[in-house]
Design an enzyme around this catalytic site. Structure first.
Site, mmCIF file in Angstrom:
data_model
loop_
_atom_site.group_PDB
_atom_site.id
_atom_site.type_symbol
_atom_site.label_atom_id
_atom_site.label_comp_id
_atom_site.label_asym_id
_atom_site.label_seq_id
_atom_site.Cartn_x
_atom_site.Cartn_y
_atom_site.Cartn_z
ATOM 1 N N HIS A 243 0.827 -1.207 0.000
ATOM 2 C CA HIS A 243 0.000 0.000 0.000
ATOM 3 C C HIS A 243 0.861 1.256 0.000
ATOM 4 O O HIS A 243 2.044 1.232 0.340
ATOM 5 C CB HIS A 243 -0.914 0.014 1.237
ATOM 6 C CG HIS A 243 -0.227 0.522 2.468
ATOM 7 N ND1 HIS A 243 -0.276 1.851 2.855
ATOM 8 C CD2 HIS A 243 0.548 -0.106 3.396
ATOM 9 C CE1 HIS A 243 0.432 2.013 3.970
ATOM 10 N NE2 HIS A 243 0.942 0.843 4.314
ATOM 11 N N CYS A 244 0.231 2.387 -0.372
ATOM 12 C CA CYS A 244 0.845 3.708 -0.232
ATOM 13 C C CYS A 244 -0.177 4.614 0.437
ATOM 14 O O CYS A 244 -0.909 4.145 1.329
ATOM 15 C CB CYS A 244 1.326 4.251 -1.582
ATOM 16 S SG CYS A 244 0.062 4.345 -2.864
ATOM 17 N N THR A 245 -0.260 5.874 0.081
ATOM 18 C CA THR A 245 -1.201 6.774 0.746
ATOM 19 C C THR A 245 -2.597 6.685 0.143
ATOM 20 O O THR A 245 -3.581 6.498 0.856
ATOM 21 C CB THR A 245 -0.691 8.226 0.689
ATOM 22 O OG1 THR A 245 0.521 8.320 1.458
ATOM 23 C CG2 THR A 245 -1.704 9.188 1.278
ATOM 24 N N THR A 251 1.253 2.099 -5.401
ATOM 25 C CA THR A 251 0.537 0.826 -5.302
ATOM 26 C C THR A 251 0.060 0.376 -6.677
ATOM 27 O O THR A 251 0.089 -0.812 -6.998
ATOM 28 C CB THR A 251 -0.659 0.968 -4.350
ATOM 29 O OG1 THR A 251 -0.163 1.268 -3.037
ATOM 30 C CG2 THR A 251 -1.493 -0.293 -4.298
#
Length: 349
Positions: A243-245, A251
Site C-alpha cells: 500500500h501507499c497513501t 501501489t
C-alpha cells in the site's frame, strides 16, 4: 436465523453462448478453466451480482457457503440476496466441463480505507486465472479501526509492504494486524519526485508522469518493487498486502507489475489501475470541494489515475530495459526460476 432468511433469492438469466476470443477450454480438458469472464460485485444492500461467460461449459452452477445459489448456461447473470453477513463472501463457480473458480467481490470494505482490494481475480492471456485471497493492495492504513484490524487478521494478512516516504510514515503511521510483518519499501527513497508543488494542471500531469517513470528506473523504485515481488513469492503463508497513501500510484505500479509478470493482458491491467478513480471518487470529490476552483484544477491531476500515467511506466520499461521480462530480470532481479514459481503459486488453470 430462520431457514427462510438463510435462503438465497436468485434472479438469474441464462443467455445463449457467445463467441469469445480464444483461448477457450476444450470441453474434454478437465484441467482447463473455461471461464473467459467471471465477476462478483457486492451491492450496498447486501446483494451480490454474479456474471460469467464460459464458452463450451454448457452449464454453470454457483455455490456460496456450500449451497447452490445460482445456475445458468454458458453465459449468465444472477443477483443473489439473503446471504448471512461475513467478512468476505466467496462464490464457487463450477462449470459442467473443466475446472471451477473461487471468487469474491474485489473490494474489501473497511471503515478506515476506501481502496483496499484484492489484486487477483483476473484472467491471463493463456487462460489461467490469478487466485484471489492471496495478494491485496490498499490506500493508507493509519485510520484502520480495531474491527478493521481484526478483519485483516481473519483474512490472514501476514506481510504488509509500506511504499510511502519517511515523512508519510512518520505523520500517519501504519496500523498493522497482529502477527503481520511490517516492511518498509520506500518507492521514492532518494528521489526528487514531488519536491516542488505544481502551479498549473499541465505541471501536475507532468509531475505524475515523471513520478511514474521514477518508479521504474529510480533506485528507490527498483529496490522497493524488488522487495514487493520477492516478498509475494517468498511468503508462502500469504496473504500479502502492499500500500501507499491513496493506493493508486506507487501501489498502482506494484499491482501492474505483478499482474503483467503473471501474464494478465495490458488492457485488463489498465482497467485494474484505473479502478482507483471509482473507488476513490467520493474521497477525491470531498477534497476538491474544499479547494478554490483554480487550486482544485491543479490538484485534480494529482488525485486521478490516468492511462498516460501508467503508460509512462511501461514506456520507461521499454526505454530502459527493452522489454518487461528484462525489467523483471535486470531491474528487479526476478529470474526465470522465480517467475515460474510465482506463476505456479498465484495462477490456477
Amino acid at each position: 436465523m430462520k431457514k427462510a432468511l438463510l435462503a438465497a433469492t436468485v434472479v438469474a438469466t441464462a443467455l445463449t453462448a457467445a463467441l469469445v476470443t480464444a483461448p477457450a477450454a476444450h470441453a474434454g480438458d478437465r484441467s482447463a478453466i473455461p471461464f473467459t469472464e467471471a465477476t462478483v460485485t457486492a451491492g450496498a444492500d447486501g446483494s451480490y451480482t454474479l456474471e460469467w461467460q464460459a464458452p463450451r461449459a454448457e452449464r454453470v452452477e454457483i455455490r456460496a457457503n456450500g449451497k447452490v445459489v445460482a445456475k445458468g448456461g454458458a453465459q449468465g447473470r444472477a443477483v443473489v440476496t439473503g446471504l448471512p453477513a461475513t467478512d468476505r463472501q466467496w462464490f464457487d463457480f463450477t462449470p459442467r466441463h473443466g475446472r471451477g473458480l473461487r471468487l469474491a467481490d474485489r473490494l474489501v470494505r473497511l471503515d478506515g480505507t476506501v481502496n483496499f482490494r484484492d489484486a487477483g481475480g483476473y484472467r491471463t492471456g493463456t487462460g489461467q486465472w490469478v487466485k484471489m485471497g492471496e495478494v491485496y493492495r490498499s490506500d493508507a492504513l493509519d485510520k484502520l479501526t480495531a474491527n478493521d484490524l481484526a478483519k485483516l487478521q481473519r483474512l490472514r494478512i501476514r506481510t504488509v509492504f509500506d511504499l510511502r516516504t519517511e515523512d508519510e510514515r512518520t505523520k500517519d503511521a501504519d496500523k498493522v494486524p497482529t502477527g503481520a510483518a511490517y516492511v518498509v519499501a520506500d518507492v521514492f527513497a532518494g528521489s526528487g519526485s514531488f519536491q516542488t508543488l505544481p502551479r498549473t494542471p499541465d505541471e501536475a500531469v507532468k509531475a505524475m508522469v515523471d513520478a511514474e517513470r521514477a518508479m521504474v528506473s529510480g533506485d528507490g523504485g527498483r529496490k522497493a518493487y524488488t522487495q514487493v515481488l520477492e516478498g509475494v513469492g517468498d511468503d508462502r503463508a500469504r496473504s500479502v498486502l502492499f500500500h501507499c497513501t491513496a493506493g493508486k500510484d506507487r501501489t498502482g505500479w506494484a499491482g501492474a507489475a505483478l499482474l503483467t509478470a503473471l501474464g494478465v493482458p495490458r488492457q485488463t491491467v489498465e482497467a485494474d489501475y484505473l479502478a482507483s478513480n471509482d473507488y476513490r471518487r467520493a474521497a477525491n470529490d470531498a477534497i476538491l470541494s474544499h479547494l478554490p476552483a483554480q487550486q482544485a484544477a491543479v490538484y485534480k491531476p494529482l488525485l486521478d489515475v490516468r492511462p498516460e500515467y501508467l503508460n509512462a511506466g511501461y514506456d520507461e520499461v521499454e526505454a530502459t530495459y527493452g522489454s518487461f521480462d528484462r525489467y523483471l530480470r535486470d531491474g528487479l532481479g526476478i529470474d526465470a526460476r522465480e517467475l515460474k514459481q510465482l506463476k505456479k503459486d498465484l495462477l490456477v488453470g
